[in-house]
Write an enzyme that holds these catalytic residues in place. Structure first.
Site, PDB file in Angstrom:
ATOM      1  CD  GLU A 116      -3.803  -5.738   3.974  1.00  0.00           C
ATOM      2  OE1 GLU A 116      -4.660  -4.929   4.411  1.00  0.00           O
ATOM      3  OE2 GLU A 116      -2.577  -5.557   4.044  1.00  0.00           O
ATOM      4  CD  GLU A 164      -2.952  -1.119   2.316  1.00  0.00           C
ATOM      5  OE1 GLU A 164      -3.903  -1.904   2.274  1.00  0.00           O
ATOM      6  OE2 GLU A 164      -2.809  -0.276   3.232  1.00  0.00           O
TER       7      GLU A 164
END
Length: 471
Positions: free
Chosen positions: A376, A192
């Protein structure tokens, strides 16, 4: 420390059914029944390991940030977390006992190198032992090199605002891939980068807590450059493994059908998604980003974008919620929370359709898109152990609906190879400390007892049923 997993893993008395119905199992035609579709769980080093001052580990930016008053809810830090550094054997037994096929973890840069870049043998041996045990259990290993815990000594020299940090990251990738080659099935360079750049350097809600949009765009460029410099090193040192990167993505929807609100939704997704994905798959930053942020273009040197645009073996996608937006009256957008929608403990809207819509959109937008793993997906709820059980009904419903949306994307032609639950266990949830619980395993932070939640039982039951069907 006892080695018997039963000492810390509470019994799951209804794991095979019992008086409960099974609201989780996908329909018979779901892609999830394919044995080659990988299902696992994910964690991150700072969120679970603890032991921040042991065996030569150096301070990270999250040690500094979480120790700063007012930065983290309740003043929580990752100093102990889930004590995984000492309890890793039991946690591997927990993974294997649930029947999870894959585990996504991250390595802590401050644990494995000193300030001069020399290896820290004790830190390296920890990860080597962990990965060796995972392989003994036939668990597929996905290792993320950077899940936000930058060594503080590098932040002291500018962190991701300093181009030199990208080269130090390549040194770190070189060390890890030489030490752990053959034990890692898939390497992800970064987790991320949007969060690292935007939350860390633009709005200050993550470490290092800076608040300047020009810092954010420059930090993003150096993060992506670090990824690009690490790729050839990983390929040379560990050629049999897959290499990729993990991006969090967000669905933006317009508050009305007006042209201004539709444009606001486009700008939201440009800032949230294309800012990362366009450089990776088009070799350029989206110019509309600088309509949103005028005069915030990063310094890009000759050859940088060609390196960042190098082919990947996979793309990790993290998805949690959508954001409803309206025009701010100028060249930007503003969030307009919807009324009457389901939300999680984080306040995030539950919107499974966003996962399908984004995946199908990415397939249309990026012609060179590699295979995708959902690295995720999950939700936080205020889970409590009552009479030895955790009935996380909302999470079960959340997972079932998101997996159905994922199956729809696969049937629409998106090449998705696997799915990782966030998270294996409750842990340090960054600026929210220990209040928000994402795990399919409950952690009592005072006793470190692990209790499998009902969601974990049902995921386990499905995997065992799928395995039996495949035989």
């Amino acid at each position: 420390m006892e080695n018997d997993a039963s000492a810390v893993v509470a019994a799951a008395p209804h794991a095979q059914g019992g008086p409960h119905t099974d609201p989780f199992t996908p329909p018979a035609d779901s892609s999830l029944w394919r044995k080659d579709f990988l299902i696992g769980a994910a964690t991150a080093s700072y969120q679970i390991e603890g032991a921040v001052n042991e065996d030569g580990r150096l301070p990270s930016i999250w040690d500094t940030y979480s120790a700063t008053p007012g930065k983290v809810l309740a003043g929580d830090t990752g100093a102990v977390a889930c004590d995984h550094y000492h309890r890793w054997e039991q946690d591997v037994d927990l993974l294997a006992g649930l029947g999870l096929e894959a585990y996504r973890l991250s390595t802590a840069w401050p644990r494995v190198m000193d300030e001069k870049g020399a290896p820290n043998r004790k830190g390296l041996d920890f990860y080597k032992r962990l990965l060796e045990r995972l392989k003994e259990k036939n668990i597929t290993t996905f290792v993320t090199l950077y899940h936000w815990d930058l060594p503080q000594h590098l932040e002291d020299r500018g962190g991701w605002l300093n181009r030199e940090t990208a080269y130090r990251f390549a040194d770190y990738a070189d060390l890890m891939s030489r030490e752990l080659h053959g034990l890692v099935d898939a390497w992800a360079t970064l987790n991320e980068p949007w969060c690292s750049a935007y939350l860390g350097y633009c709005v200050g809600r993550h470490a290092p807590g800076l608040t300047n949009v020009r810092f954010a765009t420059q930090a993003m460029h150096h993060l992506l450059l670090a990824h690009a410099l690490a790729l050839p090193v990983l390929r040379a040192n560990d050629p049999r493994s897959h290499k990729g990167i993990v991006a969090n993505v967000g669905r933006g929807t317009p508050n009305s059908d007006s042209a201004a609100d539709r444009r606001a939704a486009e700008l939201f997704e440009i800032q949230h998604n294309a800012w990362v994905l366009d450089p990776l798959f088009k070799g350029e930053y989206p110019q509309d980003l600088f309509e949103l942020w005028p005069r915030a273009e990063p310094l890009v040197l000759d050859g940088d974008m060609q390196k960042i645009n190098a082919p990947l073996d996979f793309l990790g996608i993290n998805y949690y919620f959508r954001t409803n937006v309206a025009s701010d009256g100028g060249a930007g957008f503003t969030e307009v929370p919807l009324e009457g929608v389901e939300r999680t403990q984080m306040g995030w809207e539950v919107y499974p359709d966003g996962l399908r819509e984004l995946l199908i959109g990415f397939k249309k937008t990026y012609v060179n898109l590699p295979p995708i793993y959902i690295t995720e997906n999950g939700m936080a709820s205020n889970d409590q152990v009552i009479d030895g059980r955790v009935e996380d009904t909302q999470r079960i419903s959340f997972l079932k609906r998101h997996l159905a949306a994922l199956d729809q994307a696969i049937k629409a032609g998106v090449d998705v190879r696997g799915y990782f639950l966030w998270s294996l266990m409750d842990n340090f949830e960054w600026a929210f400390g220990y209040e928000r619980r994402f795990g399919i395993v409950h952690v009592d932070y005072k006793t470190q007892q692990r209790t499998i939640k009902r969601s974990g039982e049902l995921v386990s039951k499905f995997l065992k049923d799928r395995n039996a069907q495949a035989q």
